[in-house]
Design a protein around this motif. Structure first.
Motif, short mmCIF file in Angstrom:
data_model
loop_
_atom_site.label_atom_id
_atom_site.label_comp_id
_atom_site.label_asym_id
_atom_site.label_seq_id
_atom_site.Cartn_x
_atom_site.Cartn_y
_atom_site.Cartn_z
N ILE A 133 -29.36 0.10 17.24
CA ILE A 133 -29.68 -1.20 17.84
C ILE A 133 -30.55 -0.96 19.07
CG2 ILE A 133 -28.76 -3.31 18.86
CD1 ILE A 133 -26.12 -2.70 17.45
N ASP A 134 -31.70 -1.61 19.12
CA ASP A 134 -32.57 -1.53 20.30
C ASP A 134 -32.52 -2.85 21.05
OD1 ASP A 134 -33.30 1.01 19.71
OD2 ASP A 134 -35.29 0.52 18.92
N LEU B 6 -36.03 0.10 12.03
CA LEU B 6 -36.61 1.15 12.87
C LEU B 6 -37.75 1.85 12.13
CD1 LEU B 6 -33.36 2.65 14.46
CD2 LEU B 6 -35.01 1.06 15.48
N ALA B 7 -37.67 1.92 10.82
CA ALA B 7 -38.78 2.50 10.05
C ALA B 7 -40.02 1.63 10.18
CB ALA B 7 -38.37 2.65 8.59
N GLU B 8 -39.84 0.31 10.16
CA GLU B 8 -40.98 -0.59 10.33
C GLU B 8 -41.64 -0.39 11.68
OE1 GLU B 8 -39.55 -4.52 9.72
OE2 GLU B 8 -39.03 -4.23 7.60
N ARG B 9 -40.83 -0.18 12.70
CA ARG B 9 -41.40 0.04 14.04
C ARG B 9 -42.14 1.36 14.10
NH1 ARG B 9 -36.16 -1.70 17.64
NH2 ARG B 9 -35.80 -3.69 16.57
N GLU C 100 -26.57 -9.69 9.84
CA GLU C 100 -26.22 -10.55 10.98
C GLU C 100 -26.61 -9.88 12.29
OE1 GLU C 100 -22.20 -12.61 9.02
OE2 GLU C 100 -22.05 -10.99 10.51
N ILE C 101 -26.34 -8.59 12.39
CA ILE C 101 -26.68 -7.85 13.61
C ILE C 101 -28.19 -7.83 13.82
CG2 ILE C 101 -26.63 -5.58 14.71
CD1 ILE C 101 -23.92 -5.11 13.36
N ASP C 102 -28.93 -7.57 12.75
CA ASP C 102 -30.40 -7.54 12.86
C ASP C 102 -30.94 -8.88 13.34
OD1 ASP C 102 -30.37 -4.94 11.97
OD2 ASP C 102 -30.81 -5.45 9.88
N ALA C 103 -30.40 -9.95 12.78
CA ALA C 103 -30.87 -11.28 13.18
C ALA C 103 -30.53 -11.58 14.64
CB ALA C 103 -30.26 -12.35 12.26
N ALA C 104 -29.32 -11.20 15.05
CA ALA C 104 -28.91 -11.43 16.44
C ALA C 104 -29.77 -10.62 17.40
CB ALA C 104 -27.43 -11.08 16.61
N VAL C 105 -30.04 -9.37 17.05
CA VAL C 105 -30.88 -8.52 17.91
C VAL C 105 -32.28 -9.12 18.03
CG1 VAL C 105 -32.00 -6.28 18.06
CG2 VAL C 105 -29.57 -6.42 17.50
#
Length: 835
Positions: A403-404, A95-98, A378-383
């Protein structure tokens, strides 16, 4: 012909613009599509401007309405005001990157490394994640560092989710397989067993739901021993990121035992350790779903007055469209497996995300899930895959924030099961406060956070399906509406209207419910129209802060500064508010345990008395050292009178006596690390029983550890070897007793009889030792026998304050063999020399 337009002097220097809306309009390098602010953004910024110098401000905006741009403009204006450096904290690195990408779209100067010179000099906004600041090895510097990074202004995005992250960053877990766990259990197992032998056995045998707090009196009194166990591990992966935050305040921490290990946590996040945050002149909390802002006061130490007056837009109607359905209420005979199969059929064409509270709940989706993830990476990759392409059905374990899942990334969101407390301390609190307003509100907010994953903008839409009996029960509560944010409340009410219509029809099947869900996925006009109408005239509301919040934070802040009385008084205020203002006895009992923990540092007896009284309000809190059923007992006449006077002078009532004696018994334990406390306790025990207790060796560096004298002039010369581990009494120890006896015989006149006594786990003496004639040993068995009798003595005398009656005291002294010379004969065994 060449021409340099930069040679033209602008009418107004960009850095001189102090109003955020005007600044946005003047930004020269905005990307195409950012030509103007939304009305909601402009309104919030205009309302922030006159209040900018208030230290703590809350900005509430629905998800997808441009909070990031608002936060960035607020920070940039802060730099123009000279209130720099400026820091933007996002919930996660992703989210910081966004947020950094959004800053680039605006043409703002932004960096992601807090060590960057442009940030430090107030020339660029630093955009990073929450954990970069709030950790024990922070790049910003802790309170005890030589030159922590100065920050003038902080924006905390997703503040509602940041609260739980702060808790995570403030605790450590010593796994049950680690040697440190074994060492800590050796310190506290007896205390835990006294709290509940059966529950302790559950934990030892792997019962996953069992949780116990290590009693605060044991934890505080042995904090130095805990330090010895943990300090060598301070640089290990287990401790390195949190240890610097807790190391100086271990006695204030709460230690909780589960099958996973021992959790050590700060009662509230140690915000005081982060001067970059604490000393910032402006702090802004951006939130979408935090209906009650009390946690900002308790967890961020925010100012309650300004937090209670949040900055909000005129309307709360700018949410994406959601329909919340409970299929098993619409189709009562529908099984969980049938429901999962139906949901899986939707995932053939559209992405479906399922949020579950545990792996146990996730197992039910195994046959239909395309992916099941729980770890952060894993969650980041799935999202990322969900946002990029059709994936199918993805199960995410115990993650309800950060999670967005916009647009086609998630058209159907399933919340399967009541969100569970993650940490040991949370689980214990959830048990103690089950079904109270505190826990219900927390569950509702977690549920709403989960709902927010599937709708990320005004144009977005999502069907939210609820399953799991406890969760269904929760959202069915009559007063749950008042705990939701206004927009979500309106959407839930729309969903209830749909349910009421369908419940009256006999032809409702799961296939029909799937057709209804398809209308949401496809954006059917009738659904969109109904969803928009439901949100008409919805505005933000200001919920009052929890009346206990300020007192909770004040108590913790005082405790970590070593102001124990002030901490206890503030915690007492929280107890009184819970009971008298909120009319919540269970919450009052919970706070009373915390108040007693703070009180223990200065008045352990009163702390136990307070705790004993609190158990009537909440049976799930720590039990006092002793129970509340008191009995009575007493000895010979003159000895009884001495005991009565001592007890009446020391204790205010029977409860006070009982807990005081239990504290005394704790000090009499076998413990090589607490021999000083044991010697002092043996002296005090004499006074409790009507003897005169003294410590000649401590007072004049001669004589025995302890000396008891009765009213007839009999003297017990006592050497206390409570730290001994060997079964045999060593030559050195027994000879020391002989030397003390000789000192007593030579120095003490008016003695009727001397009785040499040694307190030692065994009663056999090494063959090279020579015990004095008539020596009695209080060995392990006799020690246990004596402790039981002392406890019985206090219990008996506590009833109706009978310790004030010399006759009753005498009866108990005789009954328990405490009177005069009968004491060493009954509670000591004759020593023998090994053969």
């Amino acid at each position: 012909m060449e021409f340099d337009f930069s040679t033209i002097t602008a009418g107004t220097d960009l850095n001189a613009i102090r109003e955020p809306v005007a600044l946005f309009d003047a930004l020269p390098s905005k990307e195409q599509g950012l030509g103007y602010l939304r009305q909601v953004q402009a309104t919030v910024l205009d309302r922030w401007s006159p209040r900018r110098d208030e230290t703590d401000l809350v900005v509430k905006m629905n998800t997808g309405t441009g909070k990031t741009i608002v936060g960035l403009l607020i920070l940039q204006v802060g730099l123009h005001d000279g209130v720099g450096p400026a820091l933007y904290l996002a919930l996660t690195p992703q989210l910081a990157e966004r947020a950094a990408a959004e800053a680039r779209r605006l043409g703002l100067s932004a960096v992601t490394d807090p060590r960057n010179a442009k940030f430090r000099q107030g020339q660029a906004i630093c955009i990073t994640s929450l954990q970069v600041l709030f950790n024990g090895k922070t790049k910003f510097g802790l309170a005890d560092s030589e030159s922590p990074q100065q920050v003038g202004m902080v924006v905390v995005d997703d503040a509602h989710s940041a609260i739980t992250r702060l808790e995570e960053y403030s605790r450590i877990l010593i796994p049950s397989a680690d040697d440190a766990y074994t060492a800590l259990m050796e310190l506290f197992e007896d205390d835990l067993e006294a709290q509940g032998a059966a529950k302790l056995m559950d934990i030892k045998t792997g019962e996953p739901g069992a949780v116990m707090r290590i009693p605060f009196w044991a934890w505080q009194d042995r904090a130095s021993e805990v330090l010895k166990v943990l300090h060598p591990l301070r640089n290990s992966p287990m401790l390195e990121w949190v240890w610097p935050l807790l190391k100086d305040h271990l006695p204030v921490c709460e230690a909780t035992l589960t099958t996973n290990g021992i959790e050590v946590a700060s009662p509230l996040p140690p915000i005081q350790q982060f001067p970059s945050y604490v000393e910032a002149k402006r702090r802004v909390y951006m939130t979408a779903t935090l209906a009650n802002d009390s946690a900002l006061v308790t967890h961020f130490a925010a100012n309650a007055v300004t937090v209670a007056n949040p900055i909000v837009p005129d309307s709360a109607a700018d949410l994406g469209d959601r329909l919340v359905l409970v299929p098993q209420q619409l189709v009562p005979d529908l099984s969980d497996n049938e429901l999962r199969t139906a949901i899986a059929s939707i995932a053939v064409t559209d992405n479906v995300v399922v949020l579950v509270p545990s792996w146990a709940r996730a197992q039910g989706w195994t046959e239909v899930a395309n992916e099941t993830v729980s770890k952060a990476d894993e969650i980041d990759a799935a999202v990322a895959r969900l946002r990029a392409e059709p994936v199918g059905l993805v199960v995410i374990v115990n993650q309800y924030d950060g999670i967005d899942l916009p647009d086609d990334a998630c058209r159907v969101l399933v919340i399967d099961g009541l969100p569970q407390a993650a940490s040991a301390s949370e689980r214990r609190e959830a048990t103690a406060l089950r079904d109270t307003n505190t826990i219900i509100t927390r569950h509702v907010q977690r549920f709403e956070q989960g709902m927010g994953r599937g709708v990320r903008s005004r144009e977005d839409r999502c069907a939210v399906l609820v399953m799991g009996r406890r969760l269904v029960e929760l959202i069915s509560l009559p007063d749950v509406r008042g705990r939701l944010s206004p927009g979500t409340r309106a959407q839930v009410e729309l969903s209830r209207q749909v349910a009421r219509i369908l419940e009256g029809r006999s032809d409702v099947t799961m296939d029909g419910v799937v057709d209804l869900i398809r209308k949401v996925i496809d954006g059917a006009e009738d659904f969109k129209s109904a969803a928009r109408q439901a949100l008409l005239d919805v505005t933000y509301e200001t919920a009052p802060l929890a009346a206990t919040a300020v007192h909770e934070r004040a108590a913790y802040d005082a405790a970590v500064r070593g102001m124990h009385e002030a901490a206890a008084d503030a915690a007492d205020n929280a107890v009184n508010v819970a009971r008298q203002v909120l009319n919540d006895d269970r919450l009052a009992g919970w706070f009373a345990e915390k108040a007693a923990a703070y009180r223990h540092a200065t008045d352990p007896i009163r702390a136990q008395t307070l705790l004993a009284g609190a158990t009537a309000s909440n049976s799930a809190i720590l039990r006092p050292i002793s129970g509340l059923e008191f009995k009575s007992s007493r000895p010979t006449r003159r000895q009884a009178e001495a005991a009565t006077k001592y007890l009446a002078d020391r204790y205010t009532d029977g409860g006070h006596l009982r807990v005081g004696v239990e504290a005394l018994i704790a000090d009499l334990e076998w413990d090589p690390e607490r021999t000083e406390e044991a010697e002092h306790a043996w002296s005090e025990l004499a006074d409790h029983l009507g003897f005169s207790g003294q410590r000649p060796e401590a007072q004049i560096r001669k004589g025995s550890d302890v000396l008891w004298t009765d009213s007839d002039g009999n003297r017990f010369v006592i050497e206390v070897k409570s730290g001994a581990r060997a079964a045999l009494i060593s030559k050195r120890d027994i000879n020391q007793l002989g030397g003390s006896l000789r000192w007593a015989e030579q120095s003490l006149t008016g003695t009727n009889q001397f009785v040499p006594v040694i307190v030692h786990p065994g009663h056999l003496v090494e063959r090279t030792g020579t015990p004095p004639t008539g020596t009695r040993a209080v060995d392990t068995d006799m020690h246990d026998k004596l402790m039981g009798a002392v406890r019985a003595y206090a219990t008996a005398l506590a009833v109706d304050d009978r310790f004030r009656d010399p006759q009753t005291v005498q009866e108990q002294l005789v009954h328990l063999h405490f009177n005069g010379l009968e004491f060493p004969a009954h509670y000591g065994v004759a020593v023998k020399v090994e053969s």
